[in-house]
Design a protein around this motif. Sequence first.
Motif, PDB file in Angstrom:
ATOM      1  N   LEU A 259      28.493  61.802  15.711  1.00  0.00           N
ATOM      2  CA  LEU A 259      27.475  60.792  15.429  1.00  0.00           C
ATOM      3  C   LEU A 259      26.937  60.916  14.005  1.00  0.00           C
ATOM      4  O   LEU A 259      26.106  60.121  13.581  1.00  0.00           O
ATOM      5  CB  LEU A 259      26.303  60.938  16.412  1.00  0.00           C
ATOM      6  N   LYS A 260      27.428  61.913  13.289  1.00  0.00           N
ATOM      7  CA  LYS A 260      26.821  62.242  11.993  1.00  0.00           C
ATOM      8  C   LYS A 260      27.209  61.284  10.867  1.00  0.00           C
ATOM      9  O   LYS A 260      26.481  61.162   9.877  1.00  0.00           O
ATOM     10  CB  LYS A 260      27.190  63.677  11.605  1.00  0.00           C
ATOM     11  N   VAL A 261      28.355  60.643  10.988  1.00  0.00           N
ATOM     12  CA  VAL A 261      28.806  59.753   9.921  1.00  0.00           C
ATOM     13  C   VAL A 261      29.160  58.393  10.506  1.00  0.00           C
ATOM     14  O   VAL A 261      29.513  58.265  11.673  1.00  0.00           O
ATOM     15  CB  VAL A 261      30.046  60.325   9.185  1.00  0.00           C
ATOM     16  N   LYS A 262      29.018  57.364   9.690  1.00  0.00           N
ATOM     17  CA  LYS A 262      29.419  56.023  10.103  1.00  0.00           C
ATOM     18  C   LYS A 262      30.923  56.003  10.347  1.00  0.00           C
ATOM     19  O   LYS A 262      31.699  56.605   9.597  1.00  0.00           O
ATOM     20  CB  LYS A 262      29.069  55.012   9.016  1.00  0.00           C
ATOM     21  N   THR A 263      31.336  55.324  11.392  1.00  0.00           N
ATOM     22  CA  THR A 263      32.757  55.254  11.720  1.00  0.00           C
ATOM     23  C   THR A 263      33.243  53.812  11.692  1.00  0.00           C
ATOM     24  O   THR A 263      32.441  52.861  11.707  1.00  0.00           O
ATOM     25  CB  THR A 263      33.023  55.833  13.125  1.00  0.00           C
ATOM     26  N   GLU A 264      34.555  53.653  11.666  1.00  0.00           N
ATOM     27  CA  GLU A 264      35.158  52.317  11.649  1.00  0.00           C
ATOM     28  C   GLU A 264      34.719  51.494  12.853  1.00  0.00           C
ATOM     29  O   GLU A 264      34.542  50.279  12.765  1.00  0.00           O
ATOM     30  CB  GLU A 264      36.682  52.449  11.629  1.00  0.00           C
ATOM     31  N   SER A 265      34.520  52.159  13.997  1.00  0.00           N
ATOM     32  CA  SER A 265      34.155  51.436  15.217  1.00  0.00           C
ATOM     33  C   SER A 265      32.810  50.724  15.085  1.00  0.00           C
ATOM     34  O   SER A 265      32.529  49.771  15.826  1.00  0.00           O
ATOM     35  CB  SER A 265      34.133  52.393  16.415  1.00  0.00           C
TER      36      SER A 265
ATOM     37  N   GLN B 267      43.382  61.916  22.610  1.00  0.00           N
ATOM     38  CA  GLN B 267      44.096  60.741  22.096  1.00  0.00           C
ATOM     39  C   GLN B 267      43.172  59.566  21.782  1.00  0.00           C
ATOM     40  O   GLN B 267      43.630  58.517  21.331  1.00  0.00           O
ATOM     41  CB  GLN B 267      45.152  60.284  23.119  1.00  0.00           C
ATOM     42  N   ASP B 268      41.895  59.728  22.018  1.00  0.00           N
ATOM     43  CA  ASP B 268      40.934  58.651  21.802  1.00  0.00           C
ATOM     44  C   ASP B 268      40.509  58.612  20.333  1.00  0.00           C
ATOM     45  O   ASP B 268      39.905  59.570  19.832  1.00  0.00           O
ATOM     46  CB  ASP B 268      39.710  58.878  22.695  1.00  0.00           C
ATOM     47  N   PRO B 269      40.783  57.510  19.612  1.00  0.00           N
ATOM     48  CA  PRO B 269      40.392  57.445  18.196  1.00  0.00           C
ATOM     49  C   PRO B 269      38.878  57.451  17.987  1.00  0.00           C
ATOM     50  O   PRO B 269      38.408  57.736  16.882  1.00  0.00           O
ATOM     51  CB  PRO B 269      41.003  56.117  17.720  1.00  0.00           C
TER      52      PRO B 269
ATOM     53  N   HIS C 107      40.434  56.113  25.602  1.00  0.00           N
ATOM     54  CA  HIS C 107      38.965  56.047  25.561  1.00  0.00           C
ATOM     55  C   HIS C 107      38.362  55.868  26.949  1.00  0.00           C
ATOM     56  O   HIS C 107      37.291  56.413  27.239  1.00  0.00           O
ATOM     57  CB  HIS C 107      38.550  54.884  24.653  1.00  0.00           C
ATOM     58  N   PHE C 108      39.026  55.109  27.791  1.00  0.00           N
ATOM     59  CA  PHE C 108      38.483  54.795  29.115  1.00  0.00           C
ATOM     60  C   PHE C 108      39.079  55.701  30.185  1.00  0.00           C
ATOM     61  O   PHE C 108      39.541  55.231  31.225  1.00  0.00           O
ATOM     62  CB  PHE C 108      38.711  53.317  29.437  1.00  0.00           C
ATOM     63  N   PHE C 109      39.019  57.000  29.954  1.00  0.00           N
ATOM     64  CA  PHE C 109      39.559  57.947  30.944  1.00  0.00           C
ATOM     65  C   PHE C 109      38.792  57.879  32.263  1.00  0.00           C
ATOM     66  O   PHE C 109      39.302  58.288  33.311  1.00  0.00           O
ATOM     67  CB  PHE C 109      39.539  59.377  30.402  1.00  0.00           C
ATOM     68  N   ILE C 110      37.589  57.327  32.244  1.00  0.00           N
ATOM     69  CA  ILE C 110      36.806  57.208  33.472  1.00  0.00           C
ATOM     70  C   ILE C 110      37.501  56.323  34.504  1.00  0.00           C
ATOM     71  O   ILE C 110      37.287  56.477  35.707  1.00  0.00           O
ATOM     72  CB  ILE C 110      35.397  56.648  33.163  1.00  0.00           C
ATOM     73  N   LEU C 111      38.360  55.420  34.065  1.00  0.00           N
ATOM     74  CA  LEU C 111      39.012  54.492  34.984  1.00  0.00           C
ATOM     75  C   LEU C 111      40.107  55.152  35.808  1.00  0.00           C
ATOM     76  O   LEU C 111      40.400  54.712  36.923  1.00  0.00           O
ATOM     77  CB  LEU C 111      39.605  53.304  34.204  1.00  0.00           C
ATOM     78  N   GLN C 112      40.741  56.208  35.280  1.00  0.00           N
ATOM     79  CA  GLN C 112      41.812  56.896  36.009  1.00  0.00           C
ATOM     80  C   GLN C 112      41.431  58.304  36.434  1.00  0.00           C
ATOM     81  O   GLN C 112      41.929  58.815  37.432  1.00  0.00           O
ATOM     82  CB  GLN C 112      43.086  56.976  35.151  1.00  0.00           C
TER      83      GLN C 112
END
Length: 256
Positions: A131-137, A206-208, A233-238
């Motif tokens: 959370l420390k730096v701005k990211t592309e997302s 593997q989550d960018p 990113h959505f590992f919660i689904l599986q």
Amino acid sequence: MKLERYYIKIWQHIINTSESNSNEMIQLFMLPYAGGDHASFNKILPYLNKNIEPVTIEYSGRGNRRKETFIKEYQKFLDDISVTINVLRRPDCPYALLGYSLGSAVVFDLLSKHRILGVPKHAFFCARGSLKVKTESQSYHLLSDTEFIKVIKDLGGIDDRILSNPRFLDIFMRPIKADYSIWGQYTHPDNNAKIPCNMSIIYSPQDPLSDNIEDWCEMTEKESHFYEIGNNHFFILQHYKELADIINRELESYEI
């Protein structure tokens, strides 16, 4: 008035699902990913220990609060969530917090800024890197609709059946884009803020969106535990049962 009706629904759920004495329970407030709603954590609920009282926080404009407008300013978004949690907090039992993606940033802000009554037993941060730096997302909401949809699809967040229905896709993407606009406004405090409890960081290598995950070590005064799950990113689904197992194991270590 609409928010009051939301509180009543949640309290009814808490009363109906609590099977143990409140002194033996621990509340778990869960904050979903961008576009998430009250159903975002449904898959893990059957696997949580019976003494865990799960409460999914609903963002304005979706789910049970769908008749409300989206909140467009980050500070008001944070205020709304802190009020909701404080209203639903049981003074007679401990609590923990879990954030997923956008929810992780919000949970950190709530705790580091002391916006929640009492000190939690534990905090879980899922699917969110440094959370420390701005990211592309944080610029995704500025993309064209086509580019934005592709990004979310690549993260594993859109079912192909939704992609094949343009009208439903538009409805599905609206809250996601609204929440990414909120995420775009997030700024990490420059005062070396830390949270006052142990934490677990759960992520997929593997989550960018989980880059620089090791930065979380510096964000608590207590212990930090890292867990790798899944391949997007959505590992919660599986991997919902695996996620529930981690929650159960971490919360079992506290004497309730």
